[in-house]
Design a protein around this motif. Sequence first.
Motif, mmCIF file in Angstrom:
data_model
loop_
_atom_site.group_PDB
_atom_site.id
_atom_site.type_symbol
_atom_site.label_atom_id
_atom_site.label_comp_id
_atom_site.label_asym_id
_atom_site.label_seq_id
_atom_site.Cartn_x
_atom_site.Cartn_y
_atom_site.Cartn_z
ATOM 1 N N LEU B 258 0.922 -1.177 -0.033
ATOM 2 C CA LEU B 258 0.037 0.069 0.050
ATOM 3 C C LEU B 258 0.634 1.275 -0.117
ATOM 4 O O LEU B 258 0.465 2.394 -0.139
ATOM 5 N N GLU B 259 2.108 0.976 0.478
ATOM 6 C CA GLU B 259 2.972 2.285 0.302
ATOM 7 C C GLU B 259 3.854 2.671 -0.759
ATOM 8 O O GLU B 259 4.465 1.792 -1.388
ATOM 9 N N ASP B 260 3.506 3.531 -1.266
ATOM 10 C CA ASP B 260 4.068 4.236 -2.762
ATOM 11 C C ASP B 260 5.607 4.205 -2.574
ATOM 12 O O ASP B 260 6.318 3.910 -3.478
ATOM 13 N N ILE B 314 9.193 2.953 7.425
ATOM 14 C CA ILE B 314 8.061 3.142 6.800
ATOM 15 C C ILE B 314 7.120 2.043 6.979
ATOM 16 O O ILE B 314 6.014 2.442 7.480
ATOM 17 N N LEU B 315 7.421 0.785 7.245
ATOM 18 C CA LEU B 315 6.672 -0.196 7.794
ATOM 19 C C LEU B 315 6.186 0.016 9.240
ATOM 20 O O LEU B 315 4.905 -0.406 9.427
ATOM 21 N N ALA B 351 6.009 0.851 17.492
ATOM 22 C CA ALA B 351 7.126 0.015 16.822
ATOM 23 C C ALA B 351 8.014 1.031 16.418
ATOM 24 O O ALA B 351 9.228 0.880 16.213
ATOM 25 N N VAL B 352 7.728 2.168 15.809
ATOM 26 C CA VAL B 352 8.675 3.234 15.297
ATOM 27 C C VAL B 352 9.590 3.530 16.580
ATOM 28 O O VAL B 352 10.830 3.838 16.360
ATOM 29 N N CYS B 358 15.977 7.523 12.136
ATOM 30 C CA CYS B 358 16.422 7.049 10.970
ATOM 31 C C CYS B 358 17.478 7.909 10.256
ATOM 32 O O CYS B 358 17.508 9.081 10.131
ATOM 33 N N SER B 359 18.504 7.091 9.659
ATOM 34 C CA SER B 359 19.861 7.756 9.355
ATOM 35 C C SER B 359 19.290 8.331 7.786
ATOM 36 O O SER B 359 18.745 7.812 7.173
#
Lengths: 307, 359
Positions: B258-260, B314-315, B351-352, B358-359
Amino acid sequence: MAHCTSFPYEPVAEIGGGAYGTVYKARDTESGKFVALKNVRVQTDQNGLPVSTVREVALLKRLEQFDHPNVVRLMDVCATPRSDQETKVTLVFEHVDQDLKTYLEKAPAPGLSSDRIKDLMRQLLCGLAFLHSNQVMHRDLKPENILVTSQGQVKLADFGLAKIYSCHMALTPVVVTLWYRPPEVLLQSTYATPVDIWSTGCIFAEMFRRKPLFCGESEMDQLGKIFEVIGLPQEEEWPTGVTVSRKNFPAVKARPITDFVPEINEQGAKLLMQMLTFDPLKRISALNALEHLYFQDEETSNQDETL
Amino acid sequence: MANTCGPIDRWQPMEAGDSRMNAVNMEPECRWVSLPPQPHICCLFLPNWFLTEDCVETCVFYPHGLQGLSSLQALVPSLLRREVEKALEKLDLIWDRHYAWDMFLDMMRTQNFVPITDLPGHFTDANRAILVDWIIQVHDLLQFQEETLYLAIHLLNRSLRHLKVQTANLQLLGMVCLFLAAKKEESLLPEVSALCSLMDHAYTKHQLLRMERKVLSSLKFDLSCCPALHFLLIFSSVAHCSAMVVWMARYLLELSLLEDRCVAFLPVQLAGAALCLARRVLQESLTPAGEAAWCLASSIHVGSEPTLLRIMHILASAAAKAHARETCATFLKFSSPETMHVSRHPGLRTAVGLLGECS
């Protein structure tokens, strides 16, 4: 010719009314290079293109990703409707001017050197091993669809289309040569990749002879000619469930292959006999054929001095 | 740290086993032509296999003078090879074990992806998510295999790049991609008329078949793809992951459809990231053997850890808000008892936070 939208190929000449539909030599208007266009008509029902066509062409496209040197490049494919019941699938292949048939015809007497034959055979088997490891069988291997480039590179053509073609052939009255067909196909028994090895054996012999090994005029005649060379197989080797009885053929014994292919060397003759084995399960595989001593022995090689 | 690769002495017993050493096969991995190595693929054969995803920030170096280092390094590809072969066989993805490793290398080499920049402008991220969500629902309704869904979305991404499709016809395009994927993968096919009624007869059969030809021609009949799902199943088998981890990873992987932003990543990276994230969320305690297996499976991703981390971010954020989104077919699918309710796992909400910056 109906074209796909933005179809950048300009037909130059018809190069074959072949068994499987018309083949055109055409020019790619973008690159200027020549291509071979093959049109195959497929029946489309209310559910669109047949699953077999979708899968087979998709498989050819997948093989294309590996860029195998001994397999002809499939450059483009497109589908155009002809009617509600029919779609034309156009396959665009790289164009190679010469096939093995003309290559053999053009070779000056006394024919190809044994080194040249060995090199052609190695390339042919490499291409076949690649197809077979991807579960693709050729089913109609013959000198006409083995292409030889001006650099002497062998490229197999016309593979993997057997089912699409058989669809097409129902629509066109055709004569297909029987000369390279293995016994299991002539007997209408089950068959698989070993069919191509039989044909390769016939072609191997033909490279030395410069004429075909078995020139039958009908299925039965073709089988008879095969048995004159390899002998009538034993009763227990005869496939079960086929309509043709073994009793129809005279009980002939195998004759030495060198009677028919006198120029072949000892290891070559051994390999040839492993390819012309009646029982498809006992026939050598393409991978094993490449490992055969014939390709390792250097007695006929002009590399001798360097070794 | 549970995820850290085990200390080096865990590998010593294998090194000591001489018979295993003999089994090391150093034959070239390529059968005919040498393809230009791609960075994320050639890493499979790099000797620094001991790096895991947790070593991204803190690189571990071998102490000098470690005995048998070179032979130990040579052992890993053969160990991995054996495990991958076993996995492929177990998953029934091969017909002859003899060709298994070649097939895996082919899978690695021929992954194709669509660079994100090529998606047409008028096709917004939200539109794409709605269309994919709808395809997921139809796929579920028709009881197709999971591979078919991954192939359908792959065909959709590629078609969008090659075809000019009006927004009004996007649903038709989505359906045709699913239909073509089914023609390639499924043994039982629905009737075209049934597909039209699933679209409330907004399009005719004729339109659907015309779109089929358009898509096939624009894709040049190239319908092959290596579903990220296969990589996921292979890795989780090599890593001996628990059923819970595998289900959660499958859920996360389906969310990636679903994630472009995920269109730009390789299937092997998406699968690796989904599995890493699932393990982080579930925090299962591991036996030394389990850690060693995970370490071996991770060696496939050496060199692409920063990419994996980006995907995990992203996930993780997709999973955190999945329950509240309009496009929640995947969330609902993976909330069932058969899938161990993974989409409702409380760990996914936060979860994030597990991943850091994030590098």
